[in-house]
Design a protein around this motif. Structure first.
Motif, PDB file in Angstrom:
ATOM      1  N   HIS A   1       0.852  -1.203   0.000  1.00 33.12           N
ATOM      2  CA  HIS A   1       0.000   0.000   0.000  1.00 33.12           C
ATOM      3  C   HIS A   1       0.878   1.241   0.000  1.00 33.12           C
ATOM      4  N   VAL A   2       1.599   1.391  -1.057  1.00 37.53           N
ATOM      5  CA  VAL A   2       2.530   2.510  -1.113  1.00 37.53           C
ATOM      6  C   VAL A   2       1.909   3.658  -1.885  1.00 37.53           C
ATOM      7  N   LYS A   3       2.045   4.825  -1.332  1.00 33.17           N
ATOM      8  CA  LYS A   3       1.592   6.022  -2.045  1.00 33.17           C
ATOM      9  C   LYS A   3       2.839   6.792  -2.446  1.00 33.17           C
ATOM     10  N   VAL A   4       2.974   7.117  -3.699  1.00 34.99           N
ATOM     11  CA  VAL A   4       4.171   7.826  -4.162  1.00 34.99           C
ATOM     12  C   VAL A   4       3.800   9.256  -4.484  1.00 34.99           C
ATOM     13  N   LYS A   5       4.562  10.156  -3.905  1.00 34.87           N
ATOM     14  CA  LYS A   5       4.391  11.569  -4.261  1.00 34.87           C
ATOM     15  C   LYS A   5       5.566  11.959  -5.128  1.00 34.87           C
ATOM     16  N   ARG A   6       5.297  12.603  -6.236  1.00 35.76           N
ATOM     17  CA  ARG A   6       6.390  13.069  -7.092  1.00 35.76           C
ATOM     18  C   ARG A   6       6.412  14.588  -7.029  1.00 35.76           C
ATOM     19  N   ILE A   7       7.544  15.112  -6.675  1.00 34.03           N
ATOM     20  CA  ILE A   7       7.631  16.570  -6.463  1.00 34.03           C
ATOM     21  C   ILE A   7       8.762  17.140  -7.315  1.00 34.03           C
ATOM     22  N   PRO A   8       8.450  17.960  -8.309  1.00 33.21           N
ATOM     23  CA  PRO A   8       9.520  18.607  -9.098  1.00 33.21           C
ATOM     24  C   PRO A   8      10.273  19.597  -8.209  1.00 33.21           C
ATOM     25  N   LYS A   9      11.596  19.578  -8.318  1.00 28.61           N
ATOM     26  CA  LYS A   9      12.402  20.423  -7.425  1.00 28.61           C
ATOM     27  C   LYS A   9      13.456  21.203  -8.218  1.00 28.61           C
ATOM     28  N   PRO A  10      13.189  22.466  -8.532  1.00 25.62           N
ATOM     29  CA  PRO A  10      14.219  23.312  -9.147  1.00 25.62           C
ATOM     30  C   PRO A  10      15.023  24.006  -8.046  1.00 25.62           C
ATOM     31  N   CYS A  11      15.844  24.957  -8.406  1.00 26.51           N
ATOM     32  CA  CYS A  11      16.441  25.812  -7.372  1.00 26.51           C
ATOM     33  C   CYS A  11      15.330  26.697  -6.850  1.00 26.51           C
ATOM     34  N   PHE A  12      15.331  26.908  -5.526  1.00 26.76           N
ATOM     35  CA  PHE A  12      14.198  27.608  -4.924  1.00 26.76           C
ATOM     36  C   PHE A  12      14.348  29.124  -4.959  1.00 26.76           C
ATOM     37  N   HIS A  13      15.443  29.616  -5.434  1.00 28.51           N
ATOM     38  CA  HIS A  13      15.684  31.055  -5.547  1.00 28.51           C
ATOM     39  C   HIS A  13      15.207  31.788  -4.301  1.00 28.51           C
ATOM     40  N   CYS A  14      15.743  31.363  -3.160  1.00 28.78           N
ATOM     41  CA  CYS A  14      15.328  31.917  -1.871  1.00 28.78           C
ATOM     42  C   CYS A  14      15.519  33.433  -1.848  1.00 28.78           C
ATOM     43  N   ASP A  15      14.664  34.084  -1.070  1.00 26.77           N
ATOM     44  CA  ASP A  15      14.856  35.514  -0.848  1.00 26.77           C
ATOM     45  C   ASP A  15      15.974  35.755   0.141  1.00 26.77           C
ATOM     46  N   ASN A  16      16.246  34.744   0.955  1.00 23.06           N
ATOM     47  CA  ASN A  16      17.322  34.840   1.937  1.00 23.06           C
ATOM     48  C   ASN A  16      18.224  33.612   1.755  1.00 23.06           C
ATOM     49  N   PRO A  17      18.950  33.568   0.645  1.00 21.13           N
ATOM     50  CA  PRO A  17      19.604  32.311   0.273  1.00 21.13           C
ATOM     51  C   PRO A  17      20.819  31.990   1.146  1.00 21.13           C
TER      52      PRO A  17
END
Lengths: 447, 174, 227, 91
Positions: C58-74
């Motif tokens: 009973h596995v649930k897979v979440k797929r999350i695209p991850k670019p650079c987050f371009h933080c405001d406070n990097p």
């Protein structure tokens, strides 16, 4: 006057002998070391040519052996100057045969450690960017500044107390007279010169201590200024300094035992020196445990999930073997060996020192890699296997250290001759006077 | 003894001066890699007598990031079978046109691949004259053999600062 | 001054990986051999995280695209010793490859592990070399690189807008991932512009940011109804 | 010290020593210039100039102190050796 001089020279002849007598062992050692260094240099050139891919580093473990060794070597460097400055400052008379050796460790190891970040660079050809466009906000630049300051200070601190000895070598004549003449800065041993030298050494030893503390604090800041779990901790500054002094004393003990054996200095380095130093080592071992304990207890008690990931990885993950052997090497073995008089022999102390040096290296490994291997994002953990390149550069760095030490001992006395003389001539009286001044005087009777 | 030191210091000064001189000569000569073009094109005649402007031949200067170096397609609009002058250079050109062969012009102005430089941005939006970077080409009777102004980052930034336009890295780097 | 931001609707995202491919082609990201990938040296500017919930079967897979987050406070720019990574006034975290000395401090400091390193000289197959994007410079061995929000596209878009003497329109500047997403799950725009779609979506109750507690203030905002 | 050869040798060594002292000063001044250059860059780019200035306030005096100590020792040694010479001659 001259009679006395020849007399004293005769007494300390054992300290001059290694400089003037070169055996086959010396050439053999230097040859073997040079071969190791050449191989390491070849591996480094290969790394520059192909790129950092030849190492075992990857994403997310972007730092590996080079940074571990950087922290380790800079840690060892605290042996030196810091110990010798503290002993000088506290007027510990037993310091006299030790200080020089400690200072030499510092100067050589600092140079080696300071080069490690450059070895680690992906583009060493652009290292000058640090000078043209550096950012003093980056902890790496703090490092560049503080290591340069410490290197300058410790070299000066090594050099100044060496001047009278260099003058002795100059006066002996024989090999390299001009070289010694150049280095002795016109030392004639007059009272004024002695006063100047003592004043300079006094200023330096006070200066060197905060610089040394700042160096390792700043190195810990490289890690603790980031937001990474396991690194972002206020305890890191003092923790690193304590660890540095700890590994420094151990390295100093190893060097002392090695030179005692090779140069037959049993007359100068007596059991009492080792016992005093190993007591210091024992104290540092307990302090180290205290810091380690606080570090992990605060982490575990707070139980922040990412922090716990890293701690559990250290305790039970693939790096657990390194973590637990670190505890054994740094705490259990030294405490057992150094607490009992039965084990506190030269051999026992040597054993404990070696385990401490290895243990402190493992500690650096345990700081750098598990944090990087467990990124905050859900990416799975990384793995790091050092490659042959990294191993050979590590061995090469150690070889450079040994070679530097061997060459130093070929040109300069490894034990400060004039300070020993001073000890014989003056300090017995001075200590007597000093101790008397501590003691309560005859009770002052009222009236 | 002092005399000797003095003499030595003189020697030292002379030696260092010589080294500096060599370096300067090397830099000056090295930076100007002289380039000879296949045809010694005369900008002055084309502008003064043929009354052309830069844009007439260097197309897209005002509308595109990259300007063009004109080749036979553009030259043959004016230069057809009959030579207009008695210049030997025109004979060369006519030969290229006749044979339908491209003139192998050598490019002397270039920015590296990691820099975004747009002529439209500078000429049309920024209203900067061509001569600002390319020098007084209008007066040249033969093609320049080296760039009159080097497109280095220092030069770009100093001009950007002077004109108070952005010198953000990402404005040009890509 | 605009503030460029990305909104990724995880409820719409099918996890197809088109954004990864588009990014790789658009930005000339080197193609790493399978052996090197095995060693953890794969290069993606737009990565895809897979989060597994539950136990087999009973596995649930979440797929999350991850670019650079371009933080405001990097966190990355604070540690860079040579100003090779920095935040510009429009909130883009730039990476200047020719300045980078390859110390990888920014990679160690990034809590999102968004940066990748050129362990070897980047390589492409012969067929690929003909379709490299001329608008993006090629990197060299030993430098760090990361998602740039396709800043080279902004250079062109800005120039077009300036030539016509107008503001940049919403949706005019779009990174390759956002443009190619078949599910239309990646939005991109100006967070300062109250009319922009990104601004409206960022106010959605479904909106959240990764590791918000760290105070990095990422400008990649996820939308999801699920936890 | 009696033969001219000896004194000339002394002179050469003395100049070499002077050169080494000035090298240290060059080194220290170079570091100061470097740090000041970094400050000017950080001011120019408005990139944490406060931190840069704070660090420079600590770092530059340390280097200058080190160089001054060395110079003090060198000058101190030589000042005395001359007066000593006079003393011995006087005696």
């Amino acid at each position: 006057m001259t009679e006395e001089k020849t007399k004293t020279i005769d007494i300390d002849e054992a300290l001059y002998r290694p400089i003037y007598e070169t055996g086959r062992g010396f050439y053999l050692t230097v040859g073997i070391l040079l071969m190791i260094i050449l191989f390491a240099a070849f591996m480094y050139v290969r790394q520059v040519y192909y790129g950092l891919g030849v190492t075992g580093m990857n994403q997310p473990v972007t730092w590996g052996f080079y940074i571990v060794n950087f922290v380790f070597f800079i840690g060892i460097s605290h042996a030196g100057t810091l110990i010798s400055a503290i002993l000088r400052l506290s007027k510990a008379e037993w310091r006299r045969p030790i200080t020089r050796m400690a200072e030499v460790i510092t100067a050589i190891v600092l140079a080696i450690g300071g080069l490690h970040p450059i070895i680690d660079l992906g583009r060493p050809d652009r290292v000058l960017n640090i000078f043209t466009a550096g950012r003093l906000q980056s902890p790496l630049l703090w490092d560049v500044t503080s290591i340069t300051a410490y290197f300058t200070a410790s070299t000066v601190y090594l050099y100044l107390p060496m001047i009278p000895d260099i003058a002795k070598l100059r006066d002996r004549g024989g090999k390299l007279t001009r070289f010694y003449d150049f280095l002795s800065w016109g030392w004639q041993g007059t009272d004024h010169q002695k006063k100047v030298l003592n004043r300079a050494i006094n200023i330096l030893m006070v200066m060197v201590i905060p610089i040394a503390v700042s160096v390792h604090t700043v190195i810990s800041y490289i890690f603790s200024m980031t937001l990474q779990p396991g690194w972002h901790s206020t305890i890191f500054g003092p923790y690193f300094v304590v660890g540095a002094i700890f590994s420094g004393i151990a390295a100093l003990l190893i060097v002392m035992i090695a030179f005692r054996k090779v140069f037959h200095l049993e007359n100068y380095l007596k059991l009492i020196h080792f016992q005093y130093l190993s007591t210091l080592l024992l104290i540092m071992s307990l302090l180290w445990f205290y810091f380690t304990f606080s570090e992990y207890l605060t982490g575990i008690f707070g139980a922040e999930p990412h922090e716990m990931d890293v701690i559990l990885y250290k305790f039970t993950g693939p790096y657990a073997i390194f973590f637990w052997s670190m505890v054994v090497f740094n705490f259990i073995i030294p405490v057992i060996v150094l607490s009992f008089k039965k084990f506190k022999t030269i051999k026992g102390i040597l054993f404990a020192s070696i385990t401490v040096v290895i243990g402190m290296w493992l500690e650096r490994l345990n700081i750098v890699i598990p944090s990087l291997a467990n990124p905050r994002m859900e990416l799975g953990s990384g793995m790091y296997f050092p490659s042959l390149t990294e191993w050979s550069l590590f061995v090469g760095a150690i070889a450079v250290f040994v070679l530097g030490y061997v060459l130093f001992s070929k040109f300069f006395p490894i034990i400060s001759i004039w300070e020993i003389e001073e000890g014989r001539e003056e300090s017995i009286k001075e200590v007597e006077k000093r101790v008397k001044s501590y003691l309560p005087g005859p009770a002052e009777t009222s009236d | 003894m002092r005399k000797m030191v003095k003499q030595n210091s003189k020697l030292f000064i002379v030696a260092s001066a010589a080294i500096v001189l060599v370096v300067i000569v090397w830099v000056v000569l090295g930076s100007h890699r002289n380039i000879t073009q296949p045809i010694s094109y005369n900008h002055k005649i084309h502008i003064e007598e043929a009354e052309l402007t830069c844009v007439d031949c260097h197309l897209y200067v005002e509308t595109m990031p990259t300007a063009t170096i004109p080749n036979i397609e553009i030259c043959q609009d004016c230069h057809s079978d009959e030579p207009m002058s008695d210049s030997p250079e025109e004979v060369k050109l006519l030969k290229y046109i006749e044979e339908g062969e491209k003139i192998p012009w050598q490019r002397i102005y270039a920015v590296p691949n990691h820099v975004y430089f747009s002529h439209r941005r500078h000429v049309t939006i920024g209203e900067i004259a061509c001569s600002n970077c390319h020098g007084n080409v209008e007066e040249l009777t033969e093609p320049p053999s080296y760039p009159l102004w080097l497109p280095t980052m220092e030069n770009c930034i100093s001009c950007h600062k002077e004109h108070k336009v952005t010198y953000d890295c990402l404005a040009c780097h890509r | 001054m605009p503030k460029w931001a990305m909104v990724i609707d995880l409820d719409k995202c099918t996890g197809c990986g088109d954004c990864m491919a588009a990014c790789k082609l658009e930005n000339n990201v080197a193609i790493v051999s399978p052996e090197q990938t095995e060693e953890g040296r794969v290069m993606f500017w737009m990565d895809m995280m897979s989060v597994y919930d539950g136990e087999y079967p009973h596995v649930k897979v979440k797929r999350i695209p991850k670019p650079c987050f371009h933080c405001d406070n990097p966190p990355c720019i604070k540690v860079c010793p040579v100003h090779a990574t920095y935040i510009n006034p429009e909130g883009l975290v730039g990476q200047i490859y020719h300045r980078c000395i390859g110390c990888r401090y920014c990679m160690a400091a990034c809590p999102y592990t968004a940066k990748v390193f050129n362990w070897y000289e980047p390589e492409w197959a012969e067929e690929f070399k003909t379709c490299l994007n001329p608008d993006v410079s090629l990197r060299m061995k030993g430098v760090v690189e990361k998602c740039s929000f396709c800043a080279h596209r902004l250079q062109v878009v800005k120039e077009d807008a300036d030539a016509e003497d107008r503001e940049i329109m919403d949706g005019e500047y779009m990174p390759a991932c956002s443009e190619s997403c078949p599910a239309d799950a990646i939005y991109f725009g100006d967070l300062e512009n109250r009319e922009s779609k990104v601004f409206k979506l960022s106010r959605s109750p479904r909106a959240f940011k990764e590791l918000e507690g760290l105070g990095t203030e990422p400008k990649v905002i996820y939308l999801s109804k699920r936890e | 010290m009696n033969s001219t050869e000896n004194t000339s040798r002394d002179k050469i060594i003395f100049t070499a020593q002077l050169a080494s002292i000035s090298l240290i000063w060059i080194f220290v001044i170079a570091i100061a210039i470097w740090i000041l250059n970094l400050i000017s860059v950080s001011v120019d780019l408005n990139d944490a100039p406060g931190i840069s200035i704070a660090i420079s306030l600590v770092a530059i005096p340390v280097f200058f102190t080190l160089a001054s100590i060395l110079t003090y020792v060198f000058v101190g040694f030589h000042k005395n050796s001359k007066s000593d010479l006079n003393n011995t001659l006087g005696d």
